[in-house]
Scaffold this motif. Structure first.
Motif, short mmCIF file in Angstrom:
data_model
loop_
_atom_site.label_atom_id
_atom_site.label_comp_id
_atom_site.label_asym_id
_atom_site.label_seq_id
_atom_site.Cartn_x
_atom_site.Cartn_y
_atom_site.Cartn_z
N MET A 1 0.84 -1.21 0.00
CA MET A 1 0.00 0.00 0.00
C MET A 1 0.88 1.26 0.00
N ASN B 1 5.88 -0.31 5.97
CA ASN B 1 6.25 -1.56 6.64
C ASN B 1 5.37 -1.83 7.86
N ILE B 2 5.15 -0.78 8.65
CA ILE B 2 4.36 -0.95 9.87
C ILE B 2 2.92 -1.30 9.50
N VAL B 3 2.37 -0.59 8.51
CA VAL B 3 0.98 -0.85 8.12
C VAL B 3 0.83 -2.26 7.55
N MET C 1 2.48 -4.77 8.47
CA MET C 1 2.48 -5.68 9.63
C MET C 1 1.12 -5.65 10.33
N VAL C 2 0.65 -4.44 10.65
CA VAL C 2 -0.55 -4.37 11.49
C VAL C 2 -1.84 -4.70 10.74
N GLN C 3 -1.81 -4.66 9.42
CA GLN C 3 -3.08 -4.90 8.71
C GLN C 3 -3.47 -6.38 8.71
N ILE D 1 1.19 5.14 0.96
CA ILE D 1 0.55 6.06 1.90
C ILE D 1 0.96 7.49 1.55
N ARG E 1 11.63 8.61 4.30
CA ARG E 1 11.98 7.62 5.33
C ARG E 1 10.71 7.20 6.10
N PHE E 2 9.94 8.20 6.52
CA PHE E 2 8.71 7.90 7.27
C PHE E 2 7.72 7.12 6.43
N ASP F 1 8.88 3.54 6.48
CA ASP F 1 8.60 2.96 7.81
C ASP F 1 7.11 2.65 7.95
N MET F 2 6.30 3.63 7.56
CA MET F 2 4.84 3.50 7.72
C MET F 2 4.30 2.37 6.88
#
Lengths: 485, 89
Positions: B1, B30-32, B34-36, B3, B23-24, B27-28
Motif C-alpha cells: 500500500m 512496513n508498519i501498516v 504488519m498491522v493490517q 501512503i 523515510r517515514f 517505515d509507515m
C-alpha cells in the motif's frame, strides 16, 4: 553489604529496629548515584536536597515512635512521565523539557502519606514510546548488568536504577510491556497492575485505555509494598475501579500449592529463543515442585495481539498528543507566522522520530476510509483476546510465559528498524489489551550473562495470587542482587 | 500500500522535510503491512467493556489549582492570559 543493596522490606525492618537511619539509607543511595550514574545514565533529575529533607522528617517521626508506613524512608525513583509537584516532568521529550507540574499525580499524592524518599526522576523512552529507552531526547540509559546493552523500555531508567542500586524501588508505567520488559532485561521484579486499579491522573497520557502505573523492585515483597500504597479508587480518573483493596504486603505469603498454572503454547513458539523457552519451562518445573499443577493451554489470537496493540495505542496516542501545541505549556517554536505554522513547527521540533511515527500511524488508522479496516478491527480483536484469556482462567489460576522473546539487545542494534524493536513486546502487549495484571520475575541467566524474565499473568484483580506465587518462586530461587558496577 | 505521508502529516499538524518524508513513508508502509494482518471477526457492536463503566465526577465547581501556578508553564503570558498568534482578521 552497603545500605543501597538491601531490599525495601529489609530496610523497613532495620529502620524500625533503629539499626540505621533514613538519612543514612538515603545518603547511601545518593552516593551510589554519584558513583555509577555516569555509566548507567538512569536519572534525568536527582533531587538530593529534597530527599535529605524528607529522610530527616522520617527520622524525626521514627524517633517519636509515630506509626509509619513500611515505605517510610525507602529511596524511590519515579519515571519522568509521572507528575511531581515542583519537580520537572519531561517525559524524556524536548516538548516537555521545561515542564514543572504545579500538582502531584494521584500516585505521588498517595505516597506523600507513606513517606518514601524520592531521590529523583528517571529516564524513559520519549512519551513512553519504545522498548529500549533509546528514544529519550536527553540520554541513553545502559543496562547495569552489561553496559553495552539496553535496559529495555519504556521504563528503562526505572529498571536500570533499581538493578544498579541507584534506587530501592521505582514507579514505572506500562502500556504494552514498559514495566515488565525493563524488569526482565535488567533482572528485577516488576508488576503491571490490573487496568483501573491504579489512578492514571497525573500520568502523562500515551494510550489511555492501556496505560497503567506500577512498581519495580528487587524483590516480590518490595513490589507488593509499593503496589499496596498506590492502588485504589480515584474520582480524578474516570476509568478508576470503585472497589476495596486488601493490604497486599501484609497479606503476602509464599503460596502456589494447589494452583493450576496454564502454559500457553503460542508463547513458546517461533520467535522466542530456545534458551528463554528452556529457562521459563525450568521455572515452571520449580513451581510444579512447590505444589502447582501445570497445564498446556492455547490462546489462538496471540499472534495478532501485537498488531492490534500498535493500532490501538497509536490511535490513542495521536489523539492524546494533540494537546502538545505550544500554547498552554511545554515547548513553543521561537519563530512562526500564524497559528498553523506555530502548531506545525512546535510539534515538528518538539517531538522525536518515534513519537512522530506513532502519531502518523495513529492519524492514518483513524482517518476517513481506514477506520473500519484498522481501528475497528483491532478493537474487535481486543474483545476476542480478552475472551480467550477469560476462558483459560476458568480452569487456570495463573498463566506462565516468557516476558520477552530474548535477552536484552545491544545499544543501537534495533534503532534503525522499528519492526524489530516492536517485536520485543510480543509477549507483553496481550496483557494490556486484556487489561490484566502480570508480573515479571527473573528466572535465570542466559549464556551471554544477561537475565531472563518470566511473566505470570492472572485474571483481573488477582494481584495477591500473582504476588504469592512469585514469592514462592523467589524463596526457592533467591532474590535479585544489585549489579556489580 | 502507498501512503500519502504528507497528507497524514498535515492532518497531524507535523511538517516533514522531503528526505524525512521518504523515510517515514517507508517505515509507515512496513508498519501498516504488519498491522493490517488482522482476522475478520463478527461485529458484536460492544467496543466498550460492560464490566467497566466509566464514573464521571459531578459537574461541580471545585478549586484545584492556582491560576498563577498553571500559567507558570505557558510559553507566553500577558495580563494573566496565554498569548497566541492572531486567529481572526
Amino acid at each position: 553489604m552497603e545500605l543501597f543493596e538491601y531490599t525495601a522490606s529489609q530496610l523497613s525492618g532495620m529502620l524500625r529496629e533503629k539499626k540505621v537511619s533514613a538519612a543514612e539509607v538515603t545518603q547511601s543511595v545518593l552516593d551510589r548515584i554519584e558513583a555509577v550514574d555516569e555509566k548507567v545514565k538512569a536519572y534525568l533529575t536527582v533531587t538530593g536536597e529534597e530527599a535529605k529533607q524528607q529522610a530527616a522528617e522520617v527520622d524525626e517521626l521514627l524517633a517519636k515512635g509515630e506509626p509509619l508506613s513500611p515505605l517510610a524512608g525507602i529511596p524511590l525513583a519515579v519515571k519522568d512521565n509521572i507528575c511531581t509537584k515542583n519537580v520537572r516532568t519531561s517525559c524524556a521529550s524536548k516538548m516537555l523539557g521545561n515542564f514543572v507540574p504545579p500538582y502531584h499525580a494521584t500516585v505521588m499524592k498517595k505516597l506523600e502519606g507513606c513517606r518514601p524518599v524520592m531521590v529523583g526522576k528517571v529516564n524513559m523512552d520519549e512519551f513512553a514510546m519504545g522498548s529500549s529507552c533509546e528514544t529519550s531526547y536527553f540520554q541513553k540509559t545502559a543496562n547495569p548488568r552489561n553496559l553495552d546493552y539496553v535496559p529495555g523500555g519504556s521504563s528503562g531508567g526505572s529498571g536500570a536504577a533499581v538493578a544498579a542500586g541507584e534506587a530501592v524501588l521505582s514507579l514505572g508505567s506500562d502500556t504494552g510491556g514498559s514495566i515488565r520488559l525493563p524488569s526482565a532485561y535488567c533482572g528485577v521484579v516488576g508488576l503491571k497492575p490490573t487496568y483501573s486499579s491504579v489512578s492514571r491522573f497525573g500520568l502523562v497520557a500515551f494510550a489511555s485505555s492501556l496505560d497503567q502505573i506500577g512498581p519495580l523492585g528487587r524483590s516480590v515483597e518490595d513490589v507488593a509494598m509499593l503496589y499496596s500504597a498506590i492502588c485504589g479508587y480515584d474520582p480524578m480518573d474516570a476509568t478508576s475501579a470503585k472497589r476495596e483493596y486488601p493490604d497486599f504486603y501484609a497479606n503476602l505469603k509464599a503460596d502456589v500449592a494447589g494452583k493450576t498454572i496454564g502454559i500457553p503454547e503460542e508463547y513458546f513458539a517461533q520467535g522466542v529463543s530456545e534458551e528463554v523457552q528452556q529457562k521459563v519451562m525450568a521455572a515452571a518445573k520449580v513451581l510444579e515442585g512447590l505444589g502447582a499443577t501445570l497445564k498446556t493451554v492455547s490462546l489462538p489470537s496471540t499472534s495478532y495481539a501485537l498488531n492490534a496493540y500498535y493500532i490501538i495505542s497509536s490511535a490513542e496516542a495521536s489523539s492524546n498528543l494533540a494537546r502538545f501545541d505550544g500554547v498552554k505549556y511545554g515547548y513553543r517554536t521561537p519563530e512562526y507566522h500564524g497559528l498553523d505554522e506555530m502548531y506545525e513547527k512546535t510539534r515538528s521540533e518538539g517531538f522525536g522520530d518515534e513519537v512522530k511515527r506513532r502519531i502518523l500511524l495513529g492519524t492514518f488508522v483513524l482517518s476517513s476510509g481506514f477506520y473500519d479496516a484498522y481501528y475497528k478491527k483491532a478493537k474487535l480483536l481486543q474483545n476476542r483476546i480478552g475472551e480467550e484469556f477469560d476462558q483459560q482462567f476458568e480452569s487456570c489460576d495463573l498463566l506462565l510465559t516468557p516476558t520477552a522473546p530474548d535477552t536484552a539487545f545491544k545499544l543501537g542494534e534495533n534503532m534503525g528498524d522499528p519492526l524489530k524493536m516492536y517485536a520485543a513486546d510480543v509477549c507483553t502487549t496481550t496483557v494490556n489489551i486484556a487489561g490484566l495484571p502480570a508480573l515479571s520475575i527473573p528466572c535465570g541467566t542466559a549464556a551471554n550473562g544477561l537475565p531472563i524474565g518470566m511473566q505470570l499473568i492472572g485474571p483481573k484483580f488477582s494481584e495477591q495470587t500473582l504476588l504469592n506465587a512469585a514469592l514462592a518462586y523467589q524463596q526457592e530461587t533467591g532474590c535479585c542482587a544489585v549489579a556489580k558496577l | 500500500m502507498t501512503i500519502d505521508i504528507q497528507h497524514v502529516a498535515k492532518l497531524a499538524k507535523l511538517r516533514l522535510e522531503e528526505d524525512q518524508a521518504q523515510r517515514f513513508a517507508k517505515d509507515m508502509e512496513n508498519i501498516v503491512s504488519m498491522v493490517q494482518q488482522l482476522p475478520d471477526l463478527p461485529d458484536t457492536g460492544a467496543l466498550i467493556d460492560p464490566d467497566h463503566p466509566m464514573i464521571f465526577r459531578g459537574d461541580v465547581v471545585e478549586h484545584h489549582y492556582d491560576r498563577k501556578e498553571l500559567l507558570a508553564n505557558a510559553p507566553q503570558v500577558k495580563a494573566g492570559c496565554v498569548v497566541v498568534p492572531k486567529v481572526v482578521e
